[in-house]
Design an enzyme around this catalytic site. Sequence first.
Site, PDB file in Angstrom:
ATOM      1  N   ASP A 241     -20.241  17.199 -34.722  1.00 46.83           N
ATOM      2  CA  ASP A 241     -20.085  17.935 -33.483  1.00 46.83           C
ATOM      3  C   ASP A 241     -18.754  18.673 -33.568  1.00 46.83           C
ATOM      4  OD1 ASP A 241     -20.480  18.544 -30.659  1.00 46.83           O
ATOM      5  OD2 ASP A 241     -21.680  16.710 -30.606  1.00 46.83           O
TER       6      ASP A 241
ATOM      7  N   GLU B 229     -25.001  24.787 -29.174  1.00 42.75           N
ATOM      8  CA  GLU B 229     -25.464  24.302 -27.867  1.00 42.75           C
ATOM      9  C   GLU B 229     -25.398  25.457 -26.881  1.00 42.75           C
ATOM     10  OE1 GLU B 229     -24.603  21.003 -24.368  1.00 42.75           O
ATOM     11  OE2 GLU B 229     -22.956  22.077 -25.294  1.00 42.75           O
TER      12      GLU B 229
ATOM     13  N   HIS C 287     -27.859  13.641 -25.192  1.00 44.81           N
ATOM     14  CA  HIS C 287     -26.993  12.692 -24.486  1.00 44.81           C
ATOM     15  C   HIS C 287     -26.576  13.177 -23.096  1.00 44.81           C
ATOM     16  CE1 HIS C 287     -24.518  15.735 -26.227  1.00 44.81           C
ATOM     17  NE2 HIS C 287     -23.484  15.319 -25.521  1.00 44.81           N
ATOM     18  N   ASP C 288     -27.079  14.340 -22.684  1.00 45.04           N
ATOM     19  CA  ASP C 288     -26.700  14.891 -21.382  1.00 45.04           C
ATOM     20  C   ASP C 288     -27.831  14.872 -20.356  1.00 45.04           C
ATOM     21  OD1 ASP C 288     -24.087  15.574 -22.184  1.00 45.04           O
ATOM     22  OD2 ASP C 288     -24.786  17.452 -23.073  1.00 45.04           O
TER      23      ASP C 288
HETATM   24  C1  GLC Z   1     -21.455  19.586 -23.905  1.00 46.73           C
HETATM   25  C2  GLC Z   1     -21.728  18.156 -24.290  1.00 46.73           C
HETATM   26  C3  GLC Z   1     -21.402  17.284 -23.116  1.00 46.73           C
HETATM   27  C4  GLC Z   1     -19.952  17.435 -22.771  1.00 46.73           C
HETATM   28  C5  GLC Z   1     -19.612  18.896 -22.541  1.00 46.73           C
HETATM   29  C6  GLC Z   1     -18.131  19.122 -22.553  1.00 46.73           C
HETATM   30  O1  GLC Z   1     -22.316  20.036 -22.907  1.00 46.73           O
HETATM   31  O2  GLC Z   1     -23.040  18.032 -24.735  1.00 46.73           O
HETATM   32  O3  GLC Z   1     -21.687  15.937 -23.380  1.00 46.73           O
HETATM   33  O4  GLC Z   1     -19.637  16.696 -21.620  1.00 46.73           O
HETATM   34  O5  GLC Z   1     -20.126  19.733 -23.543  1.00 46.73           O
HETATM   35  O6  GLC Z   1     -17.643  19.007 -23.867  1.00 46.73           O
END
Ligand code: GLC
Length: 531
Positions: free
Chosen positions: A100, A265, A327-328
């Site tokens: 990541d 993402e 995970h979100d």
């Molecule tokens: C992305 C991640 C999330 C995180 C956010 C801030 O959306 O997937 O888990 O809280 O970024 O980094």
Amino acid sequence: MTQTYPWWQTGVIYQIYPRSFMDGNGDGVGDLPGITSRLDYLRWLGVDAIWLSPIYPSPMADFGYDIANYTAVDPLFGTMQDMDTLIQQAHSRDLKIILDFVPNHTSDEHPWFQEARASRENAKRDWYIWHDPASDGGPPNNWTSYFGGSAWQFDAQTGQYYLHLFDVKQPDLNWRNPRVQEAMFDVMRFWLDRGIDGFRVDVLWLLLKDDQFRDNLMNPDWKPGDLPSARQEKIHTEDQPGIHELVRKMRSVLDGYGERVFIGEIYLSIPRLLNYYGEMLDEAHLPFNFQFITMPNWHAQTIRQIVDEYETTLPNGAWPNWVLGNHDRARIATRVGSEQARVAQMLLLTLRGTPTCYYGDELGMQNGNVPPEMISDPQGKENPEHSRDPIRTPMQWDSGPNAGFCPATVSPWLPLADDYQTCNVASEQNDPRSFLTLTRTLLDLRRSLFALTIGSFQSIDQDNNSCFVYQRQHNEQHYLVVLNISVQEQTVKLPGQGRIVLSTYLDREGSLDLSTLHLRGNEGYLLEKLF
Ligand code: GLC
């Protein structure tokens, strides 16, 4: 001559949330040695690449998405030596490692931010986004944080506000500053040099913000209880002019290293999402396609509409990808129910394009129950109903104490989901009809049938609105996928004869006439078309 495909097109990606996968040192939190100890399971399962959510030193305000040092490993997860071992052990099993990369913000404890906030004259001041207060002393504009509340935090010592699109402990970097760009590209090179196979880039579409700091629009449809992130139409804080040039620069860093993957993402509508492939396919290899996560309902016609729109508007040469969970967002088995989740798994693993599976979804894991007093997610602290803790409960390995995730003598960092005694790897491995057996069989078929990995995709018209039917084809291989997206029995009428390769119930085989094809409630078929 046969065309060759890069591994990230034919392979399947598996997301690990490191805190929750396997605890190797008995402190109740998952770690790198724990992951290494489970590589044989992942090989057995049949996935090809592992994406690890952040493992870097972090105060853990957002569980690693708040990074205090981009080029080290948090002691909670292990050492750099453990990371090297994981990379080496994964590669020896032909598994890839994707890290990541979180470029939008650092932790407020990162030395860059410590310097930046020391004084307005500091050389690193402009590495972050600062602004004078509004005339009434309040925040400079109306921008809100994804976790709720204003996105601005006042810094009394220097009399300005800094921007944080997420937690107050996650100040946004200023990507308009070339020094920031270079420093972050160096971070990418650091890990690529260590042998990782690519990055999943966090909130890629948010890196640039309006340089005139204009207000966002308020969303008139937002109501209390909705996600705080939906409160505004973020016309000035997402997908801003200039972003694509930046993404191309990031891609060119990767391109210096051969076959590595760049996943972005991005939560945007399909047309805007697809721009992130780049006009010359020179941006992200896989802009994450979250349509199945964000769709308004789980109906056959909605699914078909999404798949068709995505497939038909995909730029020439761009490679599709699909995601059911991360995970979100709530787990798929919780969103659509355990029975329908089997159908969803067949969909994910038989569509054209790279699938990404969230850890535990291969078992049919459900969201856990995390009591309000135990909430640790920053989004959950602001809005308990949107806590992401339940999605991150420990992986369920067996029916023993703590599900085999950590020793019986310690408490796991989040409580186990209630169903772990039946829904776990050990029990499901021995059950020929389990969710895990279904996932593994689908992965095996996907690997062995060119029609499923690289074949063409065509959705099929038919009269039953509760079913979604499509064909995957490669040379002489013709396969049909027939999915009953409802709990009721359904009949589908299709031409010709077929052979059942797989039912999601794992109990049917044999040839049949497709002119009246019966499906049980929540049943999906993979059929070979016979002419
Ligand atoms: C992305 C991640 C999330 C995180 C956010 C801030 O959306 O997937 O888990 O809280 O970024 O980094």
